[in-house]
Motif scaffolding. Sequence first.
Motif, PDB file in Angstrom:
ATOM      1  N   ALA A 256      50.114  41.537  35.116  1.00 57.77           N
ATOM      2  CA  ALA A 256      51.330  41.045  35.772  1.00 57.77           C
ATOM      3  C   ALA A 256      52.550  41.865  35.357  1.00 57.77           C
ATOM      4  O   ALA A 256      53.420  42.162  36.185  1.00 57.77           O
ATOM      5  N   ARG A 257      52.618  42.229  34.091  1.00 58.42           N
ATOM      6  CA  ARG A 257      53.732  43.065  33.619  1.00 58.42           C
ATOM      7  C   ARG A 257      53.744  44.408  34.356  1.00 58.42           C
ATOM      8  O   ARG A 257      54.801  44.913  34.752  1.00 58.42           O
ATOM      9  N   ALA A 258      52.568  44.980  34.540  1.00 57.08           N
ATOM     10  CA  ALA A 258      52.476  46.267  35.237  1.00 57.08           C
ATOM     11  C   ALA A 258      52.856  46.123  36.706  1.00 57.08           C
ATOM     12  O   ALA A 258      53.448  47.035  37.303  1.00 57.08           O
ATOM     13  N   ALA A 259      52.543  44.973  37.302  1.00 61.31           N
ATOM     14  CA  ALA A 259      52.861  44.744  38.710  1.00 61.31           C
ATOM     15  C   ALA A 259      54.347  44.493  38.930  1.00 61.31           C
ATOM     16  O   ALA A 259      54.888  44.801  39.996  1.00 61.31           O
ATOM     17  N   GLU A 260      55.026  43.917  37.925  1.00 59.22           N
ATOM     18  CA  GLU A 260      56.461  43.618  38.018  1.00 59.22           C
ATOM     19  C   GLU A 260      57.157  44.212  36.796  1.00 59.22           C
ATOM     20  O   GLU A 260      57.577  43.489  35.882  1.00 59.22           O
TER      21      GLU A 260
END
Length: 378
Positions: A252-256
């Motif tokens: 999720a961190r990589a996506a946002e």
Amino acid sequence: MQRATIKAWFVIHKWTSLVCTLFLLLLCLTGLPLVFAEEIAHLSEPEVATTAADATPRDLDAQVSTALAQYPGDVPLFVGWDPDAPTVYVNTGARADTPPPQMHTALLHATTGEVLPAAQFNEGVMYFLYRLHTDLFLGLPGMLFMGAMGLLFAVAIISGLVLYGPFMRKQRFGTLRTGRNRRLAWLDLHNVLGIVTLGWALVVGITGAINTIAKPLEQAWQSEQLGEFAARYAGQPRPATLASLQAAVDTARAAEPGMRPAFVSFPGTGYSGDHHYGVFMQGNTALTERLYRPVLIDAKTGELTAQPQLPTYMSVLLLSQPLHFGDYGKLPLKVLWALLDLLTIVVLISGLYLWVKRGSTEARVTEIERAAKTGGAA
């Protein structure tokens, strides 16, 4: 303003005020400490040693295992971070759809995994005040009822402003007629403080009414938006073995990349369906930290499924919640909110006094007409 119009507005103001005043007094009295709920909570929280900026956070799967060891037989429901302290909380319950009052909370140091003393959902004075303020311990019916009182309060404010117009035209703002009789002094105090708090009272009343329909709005969002993804898993049971929570948050961190995780919902909690982790990301400013962006991670495979946009009505709800308690401006704004709350209590009490000392409706209408012509002299 015609006499019939004045009379109609007076009747509206009288009855909307009477119906909601006692409940508004309750809301103001319970809301006063709730404005400082965060600060009060910090007073009872343990002193947590700060960590170096480059300290490696403990693996989230290990944190969840530690929390579950505190409450054997429970399942994990939510994991979240305190933005002001190096702590992680883990909510657990007997089943995936455990309601908040029945959840358990484990508080852990973010890097060491040390178990810290944690307040539970259904304990303490603040929980009692919160329930009294939001739903009178009646659940959704109580919430909707208090929302209706908030809307009546908004109508009472608007009608009071209309009636105060004649006084404003020919009388200097802030005038208190203390030399005539006690009732006139109370009337002027009621009017002046009502005008001073008008904007704040409208904002708090309307945002409070919006907050009372939070549960129906969340359910609508879950059925509309999350239902679309749940349909892909029709007929499949909820996964018994879950993928790594730490890996899901990293995805999720990589996506946002411009956001940080606020909390994670586990499958079955209602926030992310039966087959996903819901990693709710937030921004880094006072405004964007209130607007969550859900990232759905397949709880079985750990793969990114979707990054759905919250609908407008959910954004309005999320923005209205902190505005209701003055959370946007930290302590200075909260102090202002508390002062305006106290002034509103005086407005409500003075209104009750004026009703007890009331004359006939015709006499009151005549008084308003005379004020319009003479500048407030009675």
